[in-house]
Design a protein around this motif. Structure first.
Motif, short mmCIF file in Angstrom:
data_model
loop_
_atom_site.label_atom_id
_atom_site.label_comp_id
_atom_site.label_asym_id
_atom_site.label_seq_id
_atom_site.Cartn_x
_atom_site.Cartn_y
_atom_site.Cartn_z
N ILE A 100 0.86 -1.18 0.00
CA ILE A 100 0.00 0.00 0.00
C ILE A 100 0.90 1.23 0.00
N PRO A 101 0.70 2.25 -0.86
CA PRO A 101 -0.38 2.33 -1.84
C PRO A 101 -0.24 1.29 -2.94
N LYS A 102 -1.36 0.93 -3.54
CA LYS A 102 -1.37 -0.19 -4.48
C LYS A 102 -0.54 0.11 -5.72
N ASP A 103 0.00 -0.95 -6.28
CA ASP A 103 0.86 -0.86 -7.46
C ASP A 103 0.23 -1.72 -8.55
N ARG A 104 -0.06 -1.12 -9.69
CA ARG A 104 -0.76 -1.81 -10.76
C ARG A 104 0.17 -2.47 -11.77
N ARG B 39 -4.37 -5.11 -10.93
CA ARG B 39 -3.38 -5.06 -12.01
C ARG B 39 -3.89 -4.25 -13.19
N CYS B 40 -2.92 -3.71 -13.96
CA CYS B 40 -3.29 -3.02 -15.20
C CYS B 40 -3.74 -4.01 -16.26
N PHE B 41 -3.39 -5.29 -16.09
CA PHE B 41 -3.92 -6.36 -16.93
C PHE B 41 -4.81 -7.23 -16.05
N THR B 42 -5.99 -7.58 -16.53
CA THR B 42 -6.97 -8.30 -15.72
C THR B 42 -6.67 -9.79 -15.68
N THR C 34 2.47 11.15 -3.16
CA THR C 34 1.77 9.99 -3.71
C THR C 34 1.13 10.36 -5.04
N ILE C 35 0.74 9.35 -5.78
CA ILE C 35 0.06 9.59 -7.05
C ILE C 35 -1.23 10.36 -6.81
N ASP C 36 -1.94 10.03 -5.75
CA ASP C 36 -3.20 10.74 -5.45
C ASP C 36 -2.96 12.15 -4.93
N ASP C 37 -1.84 12.39 -4.30
CA ASP C 37 -1.52 13.69 -3.69
C ASP C 37 -0.07 14.02 -4.05
N GLY D 112 6.56 32.29 -1.84
CA GLY D 112 7.89 32.15 -1.27
C GLY D 112 8.32 30.72 -1.04
N ASN D 113 7.41 29.78 -1.21
CA ASN D 113 7.71 28.37 -1.02
C ASN D 113 8.25 27.74 -2.31
N ILE D 114 8.83 26.56 -2.16
CA ILE D 114 9.17 25.71 -3.30
C ILE D 114 8.10 24.63 -3.40
N THR D 115 7.60 24.38 -4.59
CA THR D 115 6.63 23.31 -4.79
C THR D 115 7.37 22.05 -5.19
N VAL D 116 7.15 20.98 -4.43
CA VAL D 116 7.90 19.74 -4.57
C VAL D 116 7.00 18.63 -5.10
N MET D 117 7.48 17.93 -6.12
CA MET D 117 6.86 16.69 -6.60
C MET D 117 7.83 15.57 -6.29
N ALA D 118 7.47 14.67 -5.39
CA ALA D 118 8.38 13.60 -4.96
C ALA D 118 7.65 12.27 -4.88
N VAL D 119 6.89 11.97 -5.90
CA VAL D 119 6.20 10.67 -5.96
C VAL D 119 7.26 9.58 -6.05
N ASP D 120 7.18 8.56 -5.17
CA ASP D 120 8.24 7.56 -5.13
C ASP D 120 7.94 6.30 -5.92
N ASN D 121 6.80 6.28 -6.63
CA ASN D 121 6.49 5.12 -7.48
C ASN D 121 5.97 5.60 -8.84
N LEU D 122 6.74 6.48 -9.45
CA LEU D 122 6.33 7.15 -10.68
C LEU D 122 5.95 6.20 -11.82
N PRO D 123 6.68 5.10 -12.06
CA PRO D 123 6.28 4.23 -13.18
C PRO D 123 4.87 3.67 -13.06
N CYS D 124 4.32 3.68 -11.83
CA CYS D 124 2.95 3.19 -11.65
C CYS D 124 1.92 4.03 -12.40
N GLU D 125 2.30 5.25 -12.77
CA GLU D 125 1.34 6.11 -13.46
C GLU D 125 1.16 5.70 -14.92
N LEU D 126 2.12 4.97 -15.47
CA LEU D 126 1.99 4.41 -16.81
C LEU D 126 2.27 2.91 -16.72
N PRO D 127 1.41 2.16 -16.01
CA PRO D 127 1.75 0.78 -15.67
C PRO D 127 1.82 -0.17 -16.85
#
Length: 401
Positions: A12-16, A44-47, A310-313, A333-348
């Protein structure tokens, strides 16, 4: 007959993602005369039906399998004793959060082969998701900049069916004449460059990046020699830097003064210099506004990476004055950070296809035939209830020291 099982991902979070697509699993079964079964999964991305239609059996349990293939860490309660498990264990850097997992693997007499440690005789990895981390990470960085400055609206990568579908979003990207710095030179970096070039962003040399003004958005690709220097003023030697990084100090601040987006792809050794410190961020000449930290080393080379997203946030703001995380897009004044640690899951689907191709091309013959090049042997972390010789350095980690 050897029986190979594809496990249902349980982290968790789930990985497809999957280690083998239906057609690749069919190819493995037919070409190597092995039995391949697939544990039923609804994520899974494949059923299950995709695998059934390829002639594979769907099962509830993998207890009678000899070899079990997965992607992410297997939850301790799902580990099957006395088997060979393949997955990314995230233990070789002595990650605290997986100490109990490695202990359980030893207790259950599991032969653990970590995808990350499968290398050829030159030490280069033979299987990885790196390109897809770079592709999604760079895309997310552009998405973040567009959101921060209300420039354009892109679909999220995980809302696209596949990479070809994602590419149709490139035409929406309309950037001002900003500068983007990209660190690294491997698979991840090359994937990120695919996106930047695909979006029509021109590449320039590090020298021109620092000294020239442009009337269009540009990026530069930085290798270690571009932002590290010997403490004694001597020549940068790449092999020396990787073997003895303590001889070097960081020289990245010259880029922070002209960079709008940082896309961090370079592997970082904790013994190596950091890119910059919190104290550097609060100076008036620090210009970076968005950081896409594909490496996601928590409080590593980039002080604003305080936690994974996370992918959701996918994004959060870093307040350098207070060294705290805040809600995204709330303060200029802030830095906006993208630090998703399972990026390949977005194109499974694409990531799984690529990974399975590498498995069939570079790994399976050594697993099921002769391991004459030592690929499997070098990647085996545990066997017979003990750490293998190569990974004996993990014993104090296992012991809690």
């Amino acid at each position: 007959m050897t029986k190979i099982g594809i496990i249902k991902e349980g982290k968790i979070p789930k990985d497809r993602r999957v280690p083998l697509t239906p057609q690749q699993a069919k190819q493995l079964k037919e070409n190597y005369n092995v039995e391949v079964v697939v544990q039923s999964s609804d994520i899974r991305c494949f059923t299950d039906d995709d695998y059934r239609n390829a002639g594979l059996s769907i099962v509830d349990s993998l207890d009678d399998c000899d070899i079990i293939l997965g992607v992410k860490e297997v939850p301790i309660e799902k580990l099957i004793p006395n088997k060979t498990h393949f997955f990314f264990s995230h233990t070789i850097k002595k990650q605290d959060y997986n100490r109990d997992l490695l202990r359980a693997i030893l207790e259950k007499n599991i032969k653990l082969i970590d995808w990350e440690t499968l290398t050829n005789e030159s030490g280069n990895r033979v299987i990885a998701f790196g390109r897809w981390a770079g592709i999604v990470g760079a895309y997310n960085g552009l998405w973040t900049f567009g959101k921060r400055y209300h420039l354009f609206n892109l679909r999220r990568a995980n809302e696209c069916f596949d990479y070809e579908d994602l590419k149709t979003e490139f035409k929406k990207i309309n950037l001002p004449n900003i500068k983007i710095a990209l660190t690294g030179g491997g698979r991840v970096t090359k994937g990120a460059m695919e996106v930047l070039l695909g979006a029509g962003i021109s590449q320039v040399t590090p020298h021109d990046y620092l000294t020239e003004r442009f009337d269009e958005p540009v990026f530069t690709q930085l290798n270690s020699r571009d932002y590290n220097k010997r403490k004694d003023g001597g020549e940068f030697l790449r092999n020396e830097f990787y073997k003895n990084p303590e001889l070097y100090e960081g020289d990245f601040l010259k880029y922070t003064r002209v960079t709008d987006i940082l896309i961090a792809c370079a592997f970082w050794d904790p013994a190596a210099p950091v890119l910059f410190h919190r104290e550097d961020i609060i100076k008036d000449d620090f210009d970076i506004k968005v950081i896409a930290d594909i490496t996601c080393d928590i409080e590593g080379s980039i002080p604003s990476t305080k936690k994974p997203s996370t992918i959701d946030d996918p994004i959060y703001d870093y307040n350098p004055s207070d060294d705290e995380i805040e809600q995204p897009l709330t303060d200029e004044g802030n830095i906006t950070v993208m630090a998703v640690d399972n990026l390949p899951c977005e194109l499974p689907r694409d990531a799984s296809q690529s990974f399975g191709d590498q498995f069939l091309e570079n790994v399976v013959e050594h697993l099921l035939g002769k391991d004459d090049k030592g690929i499997i042997n070098r990647a085996t972390i545990t066997e017979g209830g003990a750490l293998t010789e190569k990974y004996g350095y993990l014993q104090d980690y296992v012991d809690g020291k």
